[in-house]
Write a protein that holds these residues in place. Structure first.
Motif, PDB file in Angstrom:
ATOM      1  N   THR A 113       0.923  -1.151  -0.043  1.00 11.77           N
ATOM      2  CA  THR A 113      -0.067  -0.048  -0.018  1.00 11.77           C
ATOM      3  C   THR A 113       0.898   1.332  -0.049  1.00 11.77           C
ATOM      4  O   THR A 113       0.263   2.312  -0.089  1.00 11.77           O
ATOM      5  CB  THR A 113      -0.911  -0.029   1.246  1.00 11.77           C
ATOM      6  N   GLY A 114       2.205   1.157   0.231  1.00  8.75           N
ATOM      7  CA  GLY A 114       2.998   2.248   0.131  1.00  8.75           C
ATOM      8  C   GLY A 114       2.805   2.821   1.556  1.00  8.75           C
ATOM      9  O   GLY A 114       3.341   4.100   1.593  1.00  8.75           O
ATOM     10  N   GLY A 115       2.378   2.230   2.430  1.00 12.76           N
ATOM     11  CA  GLY A 115       1.941   2.646   3.853  1.00 12.76           C
ATOM     12  C   GLY A 115       3.373   2.673   4.701  1.00 12.76           C
ATOM     13  O   GLY A 115       4.464   2.417   4.469  1.00 12.76           O
ATOM     14  N   PHE A 116       2.980   2.413   6.085  1.00 14.18           N
ATOM     15  CA  PHE A 116       4.063   2.646   7.119  1.00 14.18           C
ATOM     16  C   PHE A 116       3.653   1.727   8.317  1.00 14.18           C
ATOM     17  O   PHE A 116       2.498   1.138   8.162  1.00 14.18           O
ATOM     18  CB  PHE A 116       4.633   3.805   7.524  1.00 14.18           C
ATOM     19  N   ILE A 117       4.678   1.295   9.059  1.00 14.81           N
ATOM     20  CA  ILE A 117       4.446   0.385  10.411  1.00 14.81           C
ATOM     21  C   ILE A 117       4.664   1.210  11.556  1.00 14.81           C
ATOM     22  O   ILE A 117       5.640   1.488  11.828  1.00 14.81           O
ATOM     23  CB  ILE A 117       5.468  -0.781  10.207  1.00 14.81           C
ATOM     24  N   PHE A 118       3.594   1.383  12.228  1.00 16.39           N
ATOM     25  CA  PHE A 118       3.795   1.920  13.733  1.00 16.39           C
ATOM     26  C   PHE A 118       3.520   0.868  14.640  1.00 16.39           C
ATOM     27  O   PHE A 118       2.720   0.039  14.881  1.00 16.39           O
ATOM     28  CB  PHE A 118       2.469   2.965  13.892  1.00 16.39           C
ATOM     29  N   ASP A 119       5.003   0.573  15.501  1.00 14.42           N
ATOM     30  CA  ASP A 119       5.060  -0.399  16.479  1.00 14.42           C
ATOM     31  C   ASP A 119       4.406   0.247  17.573  1.00 14.42           C
ATOM     32  O   ASP A 119       5.260   0.928  18.430  1.00 14.42           O
ATOM     33  CB  ASP A 119       6.205  -0.922  16.394  1.00 14.42           C
ATOM     34  N   CYS A 120       3.456  -0.291  18.262  1.00 16.34           N
ATOM     35  CA  CYS A 120       2.982   0.377  19.561  1.00 16.34           C
ATOM     36  C   CYS A 120       3.765  -0.049  20.659  1.00 16.34           C
ATOM     37  O   CYS A 120       3.955   0.786  21.564  1.00 16.34           O
ATOM     38  CB  CYS A 120       1.509  -0.211  19.720  1.00 16.34           C
ATOM     39  N   GLN A 121       4.322  -1.190  20.501  1.00 17.86           N
ATOM     40  CA  GLN A 121       5.345  -1.519  21.706  1.00 17.86           C
ATOM     41  C   GLN A 121       6.473  -0.647  21.680  1.00 17.86           C
ATOM     42  O   GLN A 121       7.071  -0.301  22.972  1.00 17.86           O
ATOM     43  CB  GLN A 121       6.038  -2.928  21.488  1.00 17.86           C
ATOM     44  N   GLU A 122       6.981  -0.298  20.438  1.00 12.00           N
ATOM     45  CA  GLU A 122       8.255   0.719  20.482  1.00 12.00           C
ATOM     46  C   GLU A 122       7.707   2.143  20.403  1.00 12.00           C
ATOM     47  O   GLU A 122       8.638   3.024  20.690  1.00 12.00           O
ATOM     48  CB  GLU A 122       8.925   0.556  19.067  1.00 12.00           C
ATOM     49  N   GLY A 123       6.587   2.282  20.232  1.00  9.27           N
ATOM     50  CA  GLY A 123       6.146   3.734  20.157  1.00  9.27           C
ATOM     51  C   GLY A 123       6.521   4.566  19.115  1.00  9.27           C
ATOM     52  O   GLY A 123       6.763   5.819  19.172  1.00  9.27           O
ATOM     53  N   ALA A 124       6.896   3.729  17.956  1.00  9.42           N
ATOM     54  CA  ALA A 124       7.691   4.626  16.944  1.00  9.42           C
ATOM     55  C   ALA A 124       7.375   3.808  15.525  1.00  9.42           C
ATOM     56  O   ALA A 124       6.846   2.670  15.562  1.00  9.42           O
ATOM     57  CB  ALA A 124       9.185   4.424  17.092  1.00  9.42           C
ATOM     58  N   VAL A 125       7.555   4.578  14.333  1.00 11.65           N
ATOM     59  CA  VAL A 125       7.478   3.766  13.177  1.00 11.65           C
ATOM     60  C   VAL A 125       8.813   3.300  13.091  1.00 11.65           C
ATOM     61  O   VAL A 125       9.836   3.487  13.378  1.00 11.65           O
ATOM     62  CB  VAL A 125       7.288   5.177  11.893  1.00 11.65           C
ATOM     63  N   ILE A 126       8.421   1.962  12.378  1.00  9.94           N
ATOM     64  CA  ILE A 126       9.540   1.095  12.155  1.00  9.94           C
ATOM     65  C   ILE A 126       9.801   0.823  10.624  1.00  9.94           C
ATOM     66  O   ILE A 126       8.613   0.945   9.890  1.00  9.94           O
ATOM     67  CB  ILE A 126       9.601  -0.102  12.914  1.00  9.94           C
ATOM     68  N   SER A 127      10.742   0.553  10.080  1.00 11.32           N
ATOM     69  CA  SER A 127      10.995   0.207   8.713  1.00 11.32           C
ATOM     70  C   SER A 127      10.292  -1.214   8.365  1.00 11.32           C
ATOM     71  O   SER A 127      10.273  -2.020   9.032  1.00 11.32           O
ATOM     72  CB  SER A 127      12.459   0.519   8.184  1.00 11.32           C
ATOM     73  N   LEU A 128      10.177  -1.268   7.090  1.00  8.30           N
ATOM     74  CA  LEU A 128       9.802  -2.515   6.268  1.00  8.30           C
ATOM     75  C   LEU A 128      10.800  -3.523   6.705  1.00  8.30           C
ATOM     76  O   LEU A 128      10.648  -4.571   7.238  1.00  8.30           O
ATOM     77  CB  LEU A 128       9.513  -2.400   4.865  1.00  8.30           C
ATOM     78  N   GLU A 129      12.208  -3.177   6.515  1.00 11.30           N
ATOM     79  CA  GLU A 129      13.321  -4.113   6.755  1.00 11.30           C
ATOM     80  C   GLU A 129      13.317  -4.333   8.205  1.00 11.30           C
ATOM     81  O   GLU A 129      13.600  -5.626   8.710  1.00 11.30           O
ATOM     82  CB  GLU A 129      14.565  -3.314   6.502  1.00 11.30           C
ATOM     83  N   ARG A 130      12.970  -3.496   9.222  1.00 15.75           N
ATOM     84  CA  ARG A 130      13.121  -3.858  10.505  1.00 15.75           C
ATOM     85  C   ARG A 130      12.180  -4.895  10.991  1.00 15.75           C
ATOM     86  O   ARG A 130      12.007  -5.851  11.692  1.00 15.75           O
ATOM     87  CB  ARG A 130      13.042  -2.519  11.438  1.00 15.75           C
ATOM     88  N   ALA A 131      10.727  -4.606  10.309  1.00 21.28           N
ATOM     89  CA  ALA A 131       9.750  -5.688  10.562  1.00 21.28           C
ATOM     90  C   ALA A 131      10.014  -6.903  10.255  1.00 21.28           C
ATOM     91  O   ALA A 131       9.696  -7.749  10.791  1.00 21.28           O
ATOM     92  CB  ALA A 131       8.507  -4.977   9.900  1.00 21.28           C
ATOM     93  N   ILE A 132      10.631  -6.830   9.086  1.00 19.93           N
ATOM     94  CA  ILE A 132      11.080  -8.382   8.536  1.00 19.93           C
ATOM     95  C   ILE A 132      12.007  -8.972   9.357  1.00 19.93           C
ATOM     96  O   ILE A 132      12.075 -10.221   9.923  1.00 19.93           O
ATOM     97  CB  ILE A 132      11.389  -8.233   7.090  1.00 19.93           C
ATOM     98  N   GLU A 133      12.912  -8.143   9.864  1.00 20.25           N
ATOM     99  CA  GLU A 133      14.190  -8.500  10.664  1.00 20.25           C
ATOM    100  C   GLU A 133      13.652  -8.951  12.224  1.00 20.25           C
ATOM    101  O   GLU A 133      13.775 -10.221  12.534  1.00 20.25           O
ATOM    102  CB  GLU A 133      15.022  -7.482  11.212  1.00 20.25           C
TER     103      GLU A 133
END
Length: 126
Positions: A79-99
């Motif tokens: 979708t060309g969107g982003f990932i907000f990780d509530c645990q981290e309280g921050a936007v994380i990259s696609l690469e970080r989510a995959i890691e």
């Protein structure tokens, strides 16, 4: 990971069955109103003006968490969107989510073995 195709995407709510390395898994998802997200997290700076928000949740199971992070990365990429990780309280990259998904997938057996050991000791009263 392979998502279920039995339900149209716009109607997905609750537990979503998936296959993770040919093993059944799941995570919970729900569509959020973007305006509610912005009101709830006013300090989140994603650099995107999104129309949609998909909330993805999981419990303590490593496979479920891995599935959730993988799905979040796939959804954001598609979708060309982003990932907000509530645990981290921050936007994380696609690469970080995959890691994170890979770390969880590989650490799952060790975590399960440790839990079994603790449970066995607990049952024996040690």
């Amino acid at each position: 990971m392979k998502l279920s195709t039995g339900t149209p995407f716009a109607k997905l709510r609750g537990a979503l069955p998936v296959l993770l390395d040919r093993k059944p898994s799941h995570f919970e998802c729900d569509h959020w109103d973007v305006k509610d997200f912005v009101r709830t997290y006013p300090d989140v700076q994603s650099g995107h003006r999104s129309k949609y928000a998909l909330a993805i949740r999981w419990g303590a199971d490593a496979d479920t968490a891995s599935s959730a992070y993988s799905a979040a990365a796939g959804y954001a990429r598609a979708t060309g969107g982003f990932i907000f990780d509530c645990q981290e309280g921050a936007v994380i990259s696609l690469e970080r989510a995959i890691e994170i998904a890979d770390e969880l997938k590989h650490s799952g057996p060790a975590i399960e073995a440790a839990v079994r050991t603790v449970m066995q000791r607990f049952r024996r009263g040690k």
